[in-house]
Scaffold this active site. Structure first.
Site, PDB file in Angstrom:
ATOM      1  CD  GLU A 202      -2.947  -0.868   2.562  1.00 45.85           C
ATOM      2  OE1 GLU A 202      -3.703  -2.125   1.462  1.00 45.85           O
ATOM      3  OE2 GLU A 202      -2.753  -0.942   3.512  1.00 45.85           O
TER       4      GLU A 202
ATOM      5  CD  GLU B  40      -3.779  -6.110   3.525  1.00 42.60           C
ATOM      6  OE1 GLU B  40      -2.938  -6.020   3.630  1.00 42.60           O
ATOM      7  OE2 GLU B  40      -4.751  -4.893   3.875  1.00 42.60           O
TER       8      GLU B  40
END
Length: 556
Positions: free
Chosen positions: A305, A394
């Protein structure tokens, strides 16, 4: 994601064997549906698997029993075939993930790793300005005012119906007339352009006032090579105009612009720009360490991320592109990037549009927190990503509320989310966040949750190497169908969100259906095996109970 931050956004089965199809006793109200046609000859993506994450440093490792529950495929087990582990910035902590990773591999799962931070000596604190969100894209050839400018389509690689070319070195312009802005403030305008050689400079006007002078657009190398130039300008809530004007050096071909909010993050951590080579070597050291422990990693990610790094390391799209071009080729394993928090295409578009960066990418990884189903498809990946894999690496869905894992029909939404990831997103993996958590597939007491059983309708039956095949996606309101083939079987996952049962016919096209076994999860059952019903020709009909997910395994 970390262990403390909550992201705000918005069984029984012994083995998979051929058993007769079950038919649930008729309910008081049953809706009829159109045929769900399963075309076994129309192949889509190859499935790598389903699974989740362990992060021993944050919430502790799985127990031996929980490893069996997660990666075994017998009774009261999930059949997970993918494990994600972290790459800790402290090499002394690398051993924490070995035991679970070894057990996963022992059960045939693949293991991949993602870093949150490089070692501290490789990072620095900066003030980071960056765009946020997906924004809105406006084509240059549509709803614009053109002066000394023409619409063309002879060069390849443009979006929409064409692009614009400036005809004069000075005074030619293109103006977008209806840029919708939701809040007053600085906006990031990303301009997609091509320019075979040289440098062109453009002035930028916002709502009739010059905002920037002489913005340089560097050569892209050819008319078919498109790159992006980001500028920051102030805009106000409502409808704005934006105009690009040539200033004596001609102008590039302009394909479109994309407008997003622009924010500054103070105290942002980033990888030092002179440490990219060292970072690639650090990832290689982790890969070699795990291999020495008996864990042969399938792939390594560049960064978890990078666009949501409030507690870890930020990367801008430009920094990620540079690393992928110049350094990712030195990594001794398959490379995953960019693992955007909300599948923000602006993080991955530059990689797909750059041949050097794309050559060093093996797997485009994405997280789908808050991503709308309409944004699951990725046309640019379909165009540019030949030979690459597309993974959802995810998510948790729909929330991380305390002890939410057994809520029904909320947990049915997990099966629907997986359906959309497979069918609309064409992802090859579906990876949950923490495997064991009060909102996860395994609860804190080590037992499988309703969310876990919803996942198991895919993970236990659709195995690595199976291929998704064409199926009627939505044969009735609230009914969603996906199908997969492999190992001399066809697997169909059917979701019924309705509060009434649905009588659903299935037809196998370009194949046969001689024996069918089925399992169901609803408000009272968890992967419960069904009772017999006869097939007819190349098909069968089954009742999908209210608010349920059913997996059918068809033997030809």
């Amino acid at each position: 994601m970390n262990s403390l931050m909550k992201k705000s956004i918005c069984t029984v089965l012994a083995a998979v064997t051929a058993l007769p199809l079950f038919l649930v006793p008729a309910s008081s109200k049953v809706m009829a549906a159109s045929d769900a046609v399963i075309n076994v000859s129309s192949q889509k993506q190859v499935i790598r698997g389903f699974g989740g994450m362990t992060h021993s440093g944050w919430i502790g490792d799985l127990t031996a029993a929980e490893r069996e529950t997660a990666f075994g495929n017998g009774a009261n087990q999930l059949g997970f075939s993918v494990l994600r582990i972290p790459i800790d910035e402290n090499q002394n902590n690398w051993q924490r993930e070995v035991a679970t990773a070894k057990k996963a591999i022992e059960h045939g799962a693949i293991v991949f790793a993602s870093p949150w931070n490089p070692p501290s000596e490789m990072t620095e604190i900066v003030t980071l300005g960056m765009s946020t969100g997906g924004g809105s894209t406006y084509e240059a050839e549509s709803n614009t005012t053109l002066i000394g400018t023409t619409v063309e389509n002879s060069q390849a690689g443009y979006t929409g119906t064409g692009y614009i070319s400036f005809q004069n070195a000075s005074g030619s312009s293109v103006q977008w007339n209806t840029i919708l802005i939701g809040s007053t403030g600085t906006k990031n305008i990303k301009i997609r352009y091509s320019l075979p050689s040289g440098t062109s400079n453009l002035d930028v006007y916002v709502n009739g006032t010059k905002a920037l002078s002489g913005i340089p657009f560097e050569a892209t190398g050819s008319g078919n090579t498109w790159k992006e130039k980001s500028i920051q300008v102030p805009m106000v809530n409502g409808t704005s105009t934006l105009k690009l004007v040539t200033t004596g050096t001609g102008g590039p071909r302009i394909d479109n612009i994309n407008a997003t909010p622009y924010v500054q993050v103070t105290q942002a951590k980033r990888l030092k720009h002179d440490m990219y080579d060292d970072y690639a070597q650090y990832l290689n050291e982790f890969d070699a360490y795990m291999k020495g422990q008996g864990v042969d990693l399938y792939a390594i990610s560049v960064q978890n991320e990078p666009d949501y790094a409030h507690d870890w390391t930020w990367w801008t799209p430009e920094e990620m592109l540079r690393f992928m071009k110049e350094n990712a080729g030195a990594i001794n394993n398959r490379v995953i990037a960019p693992e955007s928090f909300s599948y923000v295409k602006q993080m991955s578009d530059p990689i797909l549009n750059d041949p050097e960066a794309l050559a060093n990418l093996d797997i485009l990884g994405a997280h789908t927190y808050g991503t709308q189903y309409s944004d699951f498809p990725y046309p640019l990946f379909e165009q540019q990503g030949a030979g690459k894999e597309l993974w959802m690496t995810e998510v948790y869905y729909p929330n991380s509320e305390t002890n939410s894992a057994d809520r029904w029909p909320e947990a049915l939404g997990v099966a629907e989310h997986m359906y959309n990831a497979m069918v609309e997103g064409n992802f090859q993996t579906y990876v949950w966040w923490y495997i064991r958590r009060h909102y996860g597939p395994i609860k804190d007491d080590g037992t499988i949750s309703k969310r876990g059983y919803s996942m198991a309708h895919y993970s236990k039956f659709i195995r690595p190497g199976d291929v998704r095949v064409e199926a009627t996606k939505n044969p009735a309101t609230g009914v969603f169908i996906s199908a997969y083939k492999g190992d001399n079987k066809v697997v169909v996952v059917a979701i019924n969100k309705n509060t009434s049962a649905v009588n659903q016919p299935f037809t196998v096209q370009n194949g046969t259906a001689s024996a069918v076994s089925s399992w169901i999860t609803d408000s009272t059952r968890n992967l419960a095996a069904g009772t017999p019903v006869q097939t007819s020709g190349n098909g069968f009909t089954a009742e999908l109970p209210a608010q349920s997910v059913t997996t059918f395994v068809i033997q030809p």
